[in-house]
Design an enzyme around this catalytic site. Sequence first.
Site, short mmCIF file in Angstrom:
data_model
loop_
_atom_site.label_atom_id
_atom_site.label_comp_id
_atom_site.label_asym_id
_atom_site.label_seq_id
_atom_site.Cartn_x
_atom_site.Cartn_y
_atom_site.Cartn_z
N ASP A 196 0.83 -1.21 0.00
CA ASP A 196 0.00 0.00 0.00
C ASP A 196 0.86 1.25 0.00
O ASP A 196 0.78 2.10 0.89
CB ASP A 196 -0.88 -0.03 1.26
CG ASP A 196 -1.90 1.10 1.27
OD1 ASP A 196 -2.16 1.64 2.36
OD2 ASP A 196 -2.41 1.46 0.19
N GLU B 38 4.13 -7.74 7.25
CA GLU B 38 2.86 -8.40 6.94
C GLU B 38 2.98 -9.54 5.95
O GLU B 38 2.28 -9.55 4.92
CB GLU B 38 1.86 -7.40 6.39
CG GLU B 38 1.28 -6.59 7.46
CD GLU B 38 1.28 -5.15 7.06
OE1 GLU B 38 1.22 -4.89 5.85
OE2 GLU B 38 1.35 -4.31 7.94
N TYR C 7 -6.10 -2.96 13.19
CA TYR C 7 -7.03 -1.93 12.71
C TYR C 7 -8.45 -2.18 13.20
O TYR C 7 -9.41 -2.00 12.46
CB TYR C 7 -6.96 -1.86 11.19
CG TYR C 7 -5.64 -1.28 10.72
CD1 TYR C 7 -4.53 -2.09 10.49
CD2 TYR C 7 -5.48 0.09 10.58
CE1 TYR C 7 -3.32 -1.54 10.11
CE2 TYR C 7 -4.27 0.65 10.19
CZ TYR C 7 -3.19 -0.18 9.96
OH TYR C 7 -1.99 0.35 9.59
N GLU D 284 1.61 -0.70 13.92
CA GLU D 284 0.62 0.04 13.12
C GLU D 284 -0.72 0.05 13.83
O GLU D 284 -1.15 -0.98 14.35
CB GLU D 284 0.43 -0.58 11.73
CG GLU D 284 1.56 -0.33 10.77
CD GLU D 284 1.28 -0.85 9.38
OE1 GLU D 284 0.09 -0.93 8.98
OE2 GLU D 284 2.25 -1.22 8.69
C1 LIG Z 1 -2.72 -5.42 7.11
C2 LIG Z 1 -2.55 -3.96 6.93
C3 LIG Z 1 -1.17 -3.49 7.17
N1 LIG Z 1 -0.91 -2.09 6.84
C4 LIG Z 1 0.18 -2.00 5.84
C5 LIG Z 1 0.43 -0.57 5.43
O1 LIG Z 1 1.41 -0.52 4.41
C6 LIG Z 1 -0.87 0.05 4.95
O2 LIG Z 1 -0.65 1.39 4.51
C7 LIG Z 1 -1.88 0.03 6.09
C8 LIG Z 1 -3.18 0.68 5.66
O3 LIG Z 1 -4.04 -0.01 5.12
O4 LIG Z 1 -3.29 1.90 5.86
C9 LIG Z 1 -2.13 -1.40 6.47
#
Ligand SMILES: CCCN1C[C@@H](O)[C@H](O)[C@@H](C(=O)O)C1
Length: 621
Positions: A168, A436, A492, A530
């Site tokens: 992402d 991840e 999240y 995160e």
């Molecule tokens: C499983 C989600 C992990 N995370 C990775 C990061 O690179 C993304 O930007 C973040 C998001 O969705 O904002 C999620």
Amino acid sequence: TNDGALLYPQVTATRRMQSLDGIWRFRFDPESEGERDGWPETGLPDAAQVPVPASFNDLFTDKASREYTGDFWYETEFVAPGEWRDKDLFLRFDAATHRADVFVNGIPVGSHEGGFTPFAVRVNDAVRWNEANRLVVRLNNELSHASLPAGTTGTLPDGTKVSGPYFDFFNYAGLQRPVRLIAVPAEAVTGYTTTYELHKDGSAIVHYTVETRGLRPEDTLRVRLIDEVGSVVADAQGAEGELAVAYARLWDVRDAHLYRIEFTILDGTGNAAAADGGVIDEYHDEIGIRTVEVRDREILLNGRPVYLRGFGRHEDSAINGRGENLAVVTRDFELMKWCGANSFRTSHYPYSEEELRLADREGFLVIDEVAAVGFMKSLMNFLDAAKDDDEHRGRGFFDDPDVMTRTLHVHKAALDELFTRDRNHPSVIMWSLMNEPDSASEAAVPYFRAIFDHARTLDPQHRPLTYTNLMMAAAGRDRCHGFADVICLNRYYGWYVQGGYQLSGAKAAFMAEMDRWMQIEPDKPFVFTEYGADTAAGVHKLPSVQWSEEYQCEYLKMQHEVFDAYPAVVGEQMWNLCDFQTGEGIMRVDGNRKGAFTRDRQPKAAAFLLRERWNDATRHQ
Ligand SMILES: CCCN1C[C@@H](O)[C@H](O)[C@@H](C(=O)O)C1
């Protein structure tokens, strides 16, 4: 080739350096015809003009250029000063993303795989001294299951290649960090390591090893340690040894004290020219005397527990893309200090050497992450769309038969380069080997074992190793957490699951998972690497809705309540410091909007919430 050109470049009595940054010629090569058409010899026909360092993607006004995938070329010229002809002359690229082949005057002089660590190529046999030399570099930004970062490469109906990132962030590419011409003596220091021993009486011992090239038996290798006021506090001789410091000013979190370590090769023949004082090579660096260890479910710095407060980040800014911009780097440190942060993760790739040198000086704790991101097939901004190219359809990332050969090979090489580049930074306190990955799959286990076993051999300071775990591999599903010294979670609850009005349900689910983790890993510390919620700056709503600044604050408050309920949690790194660019898609609004700050580095309400929490002296250290 290494040969001393990978050490951070500097000018000393024996070393020379010339920046090649500036405007270079540039052009795309979708049919990969440049080498056949003689571009390395004759230069680039019909070239555009672009800045180095910078990504190329956000410079142009047409979509085909922004989204370009395939081969592309840069060209410039440089003069090789005749005074340097008795030294080894290198071109050092601090980053060429994602891979490069280098030509000087039409002669191939070296190649490199990987877009986030430096490489150097020796050019003595290709240059014309005291004349202009043509430097031509072919880059390529295609993603695959054996590239770091990982992804796939598709095609449009007309055959145009399209990047399919499994991550992402925008697949920015180009000569994104400085390029230099450097001259190093034939007999030189090529690397060094340090480890530290602290004593209760305030003294310390710096154990060092020095790697050299061409060291003659009659010559002397002298090592000195100089403190912040310029006093030589210790000295030693030989390729390995110890520097005993009577009163050590320790490097500590947000209280950095650096020493200058100085390596000198002295001519032992006794007939050295008086002019150079018999100095054959001289190199110096900044180190911090400190120890890092994991013990009793804590992360200890100099034997005392620390709590990480900070952010996941990106090297990302307008126009530059992922190109190094020291003004942005400086502003980002200012924002982190304003928030009361003390740490960040180099999500999801090694950041620039300048960034880490600043972290050393500011006393920040860094989780240093290799670009092993996307080891879980997900497209369209993190929906596991399972839409994949035919070759890999339907299989998990680690089910790919090539993963234990091609991917593992590239991954190990990237770790070798990362650890060699960053092993002496006091700010680096932990290594993240993957971001991840699909760690819920049985096929991931042998891969994890191979990569963690390899990484264990790379760091003389034996700093903790980790990876970041994602929700699809929640407690009870993850099969690889046993390899990690610290459990790092990206969570999240309240955003991707049970968002908005369901926030109370999200909290219950979050705590249920944490309770499970406490049973599964009862002795390890946990860090949240995160947690975040997309927020459009300026959207306000009472009562809140998702994407409003109010909701981002409600979300963060809930996360912090959960973190504070588990003593095993020793760190919280909010996602993300700033809004950042991603590929376009239905879940991204000109990029990812989870920033506490906007992409032009201005605060959302969440920034003030973090500042209040992290500047509250009654809380963690
Ligand atoms: C499983 C989600 C992990 N995370 C990775 C990061 O690179 C993304 O930007 C973040 C998001 O969705 O904002 C999620």
